[in-house]
Scaffold this motif. Structure first.
Motif, PDB file in Angstrom:
ATOM      1  N   GLY A 208       0.815  -1.214   0.000  1.00  0.00           N
ATOM      2  CA  GLY A 208       0.000   0.000   0.000  1.00  0.00           C
ATOM      3  C   GLY A 208       0.850   1.266   0.000  1.00  0.00           C
ATOM      4  O   GLY A 208       0.559   2.233  -0.712  1.00  0.00           O
ATOM      5  N   ARG A 209       1.909   1.249   0.829  1.00  0.00           N
ATOM      6  CA  ARG A 209       2.797   2.424   0.853  1.00  0.00           C
ATOM      7  C   ARG A 209       3.480   2.620  -0.488  1.00  0.00           C
ATOM      8  O   ARG A 209       3.630   3.744  -0.983  1.00  0.00           O
ATOM      9  N   LEU A 210       3.946   1.533  -1.096  1.00  0.00           N
ATOM     10  CA  LEU A 210       4.586   1.640  -2.414  1.00  0.00           C
ATOM     11  C   LEU A 210       3.619   2.160  -3.466  1.00  0.00           C
ATOM     12  O   LEU A 210       3.991   2.956  -4.335  1.00  0.00           O
TER      13      LEU A 210
ATOM     14  N   SER B 128       1.930   6.690  -6.890  1.00  0.00           N
ATOM     15  CA  SER B 128       0.945   7.708  -7.275  1.00  0.00           C
ATOM     16  C   SER B 128       1.521   9.120  -7.109  1.00  0.00           C
ATOM     17  O   SER B 128       1.332   9.990  -7.956  1.00  0.00           O
ATOM     18  N   GLY B 129       2.244   9.340  -5.996  1.00  0.00           N
ATOM     19  CA  GLY B 129       2.869  10.649  -5.794  1.00  0.00           C
ATOM     20  C   GLY B 129       3.905  10.968  -6.861  1.00  0.00           C
ATOM     21  O   GLY B 129       3.987  12.103  -7.364  1.00  0.00           O
ATOM     22  N   LEU B 130       4.732   9.988  -7.232  1.00  0.00           N
ATOM     23  CA  LEU B 130       5.720  10.203  -8.285  1.00  0.00           C
ATOM     24  C   LEU B 130       5.050  10.513  -9.624  1.00  0.00           C
ATOM     25  O   LEU B 130       5.530  11.343 -10.395  1.00  0.00           O
TER      26      LEU B 130
ATOM     27  N   VAL C 286       3.756  14.586 -13.777  1.00  0.00           N
ATOM     28  CA  VAL C 286       2.778  15.397 -14.504  1.00  0.00           C
ATOM     29  C   VAL C 286       3.054  16.882 -14.295  1.00  0.00           C
ATOM     30  O   VAL C 286       3.039  17.683 -15.243  1.00  0.00           O
ATOM     31  N   ARG C 287       3.345  17.259 -13.053  1.00  0.00           N
ATOM     32  CA  ARG C 287       3.629  18.674 -12.773  1.00  0.00           C
ATOM     33  C   ARG C 287       4.916  19.123 -13.460  1.00  0.00           C
ATOM     34  O   ARG C 287       5.000  20.243 -13.987  1.00  0.00           O
TER      35      ARG C 287
END
Length: 320
Positions: free
Chosen positions: A107-109, A114-116, A121-122
């Protein structure tokens, strides 16, 4: 009951130890019999010591006899009375299994992934924005360069128009003499500043090339400034070398009209009672290194050397 359970546990350990000792004795010979007996005695002493500690007895104390069934029943009744009648004690949380730990790590991975992805995208958006800004900056630089070129062209056109106007004004208002036009400016300027003003108008300081031009310029200045005698800057100097007089175009002067003081018995000499006159000054040039520029007297057209920083009228010449 507690000491009975402890006694049974220690007897089981003793039987296991005895079995092991018997196996060891079979492997050993007759010479190891005494060592095996010593080990057996040490083990029995060790078991006895632990049994006494478990029963909380001294080495020579025997366990107290039980008072009987009624006492045990009374004790059990007391224990039942001492039990609280409230809510049962909370159950302990289940111990996490390896599967739960693996699920947590996965789950943490997944969250990190998702954050990466959001960061990528940014970054892509910022990169596109930077590219757009760079393109806009290049366009602005190009426009600024074109605007600067246009301004320089306008300034040059303005200067050219001012020069054309100055030449036209010099020939319309001034004196036409040969292929030149001379115009007097009643503006006090140093010799270098006067040369710059004539250049901005499309001409230069007056440079009479021969006696004919010199005589025509003398008549023009005398008529313009009479009855006064004003020194007027010419485009002649010896700043490069003392005694080497050059025009402003770096050509060497081919003739001179220096002032010469008249002799005392000549007809031009003043009477003793008459006021002094600049024409009676000493022979020119006399300033050496301190006076390196030439001005023309407006009354008789003679040349005088002066300090170049003095402020006089000046005459510009323009090509016709």
């Amino acid at each position: 009951m507690q000491w009975a359970w402890s006694l049974g546990f220690l007897l089981a350990l003793g039987s296991l130890g005895a079995g092991k000792d018997q196996k060891g004795l079979r492997k050993k010979g007759k010479g190891g019999w005494r060592d095996a007996q010593a080990d057996q005695q040490e083990r029995e002493a060790f078991l006895l010591e632990h049994l006494q500690e478990a029963l909380e007895l001294s080495p020579f104390q025997e366990p107290e006899s039980s008072p009987g069934a009624p006492e045990r029943e009374g004790a059990q009744g007391a224990e039942e009375e001492e039990e609280p009648t409230g809510t049962p004690p909370p159950s302990l949380p289940p111990t996490p299994t390896p599967e739960d730990a693996i699920s947590y790590v996965l789950g943490r991975l997944s969250g990190l992934d998702s954050g990466l992805h959001q960061l990528h995208v940014r970054l892509h958006t910022l990169d596109a924005r930077v590219t757009e800004l760079s393109r806009g900056l290049q366009l602005l630089r190009k426009e600024a360069r074109e605007t600067r070129e246009v301004l320089e062209a306008l300034e040059e056109a303005q200067k050219q128009g001012q020069r054309d106007r100055g030449r036209l004004e010099g020939c319309l208002k001034g004196l036409r003499l040969g292929h030149k036009c001379f115009l007097l400016f009643r503006d006090f300027q140093a010799q270098i500043a006067a040369h710059a003003q004539c250049g901005a108008r499309g001409g230069s300081l007056a440079m009479p090339a021969d006696r004919a031009q010199m005589e025509g310029l003398t008549r023009y200045l005398k008529a313009a400034l009479a009855p006064y005698n004003w020194p007027v800057w010419l485009g002649i100097h010896d700043r490069r070398a003392e005694g080497l007089y050059l025009f402003e175009n770096s050509q060497r002067v081919s003739f001179f009209a220096w002032h010469r003081a008249p002799l005392p018995d000549s007809p031009d000499a003043p009477s003793p009672q008459g006021p002094g006159h600049p024409a009676l000054g000493p022979d020119q040039p006399n300033g050496r290194e301190q006076e390196n520029c030439v001005a023309q007297a407006s009354d008789d057209g003679s040349w005088w050397d002066h300090d170049c920083e003095r402020r006089f009228y000046y005459v510009c010449e323009f090509p016709q």
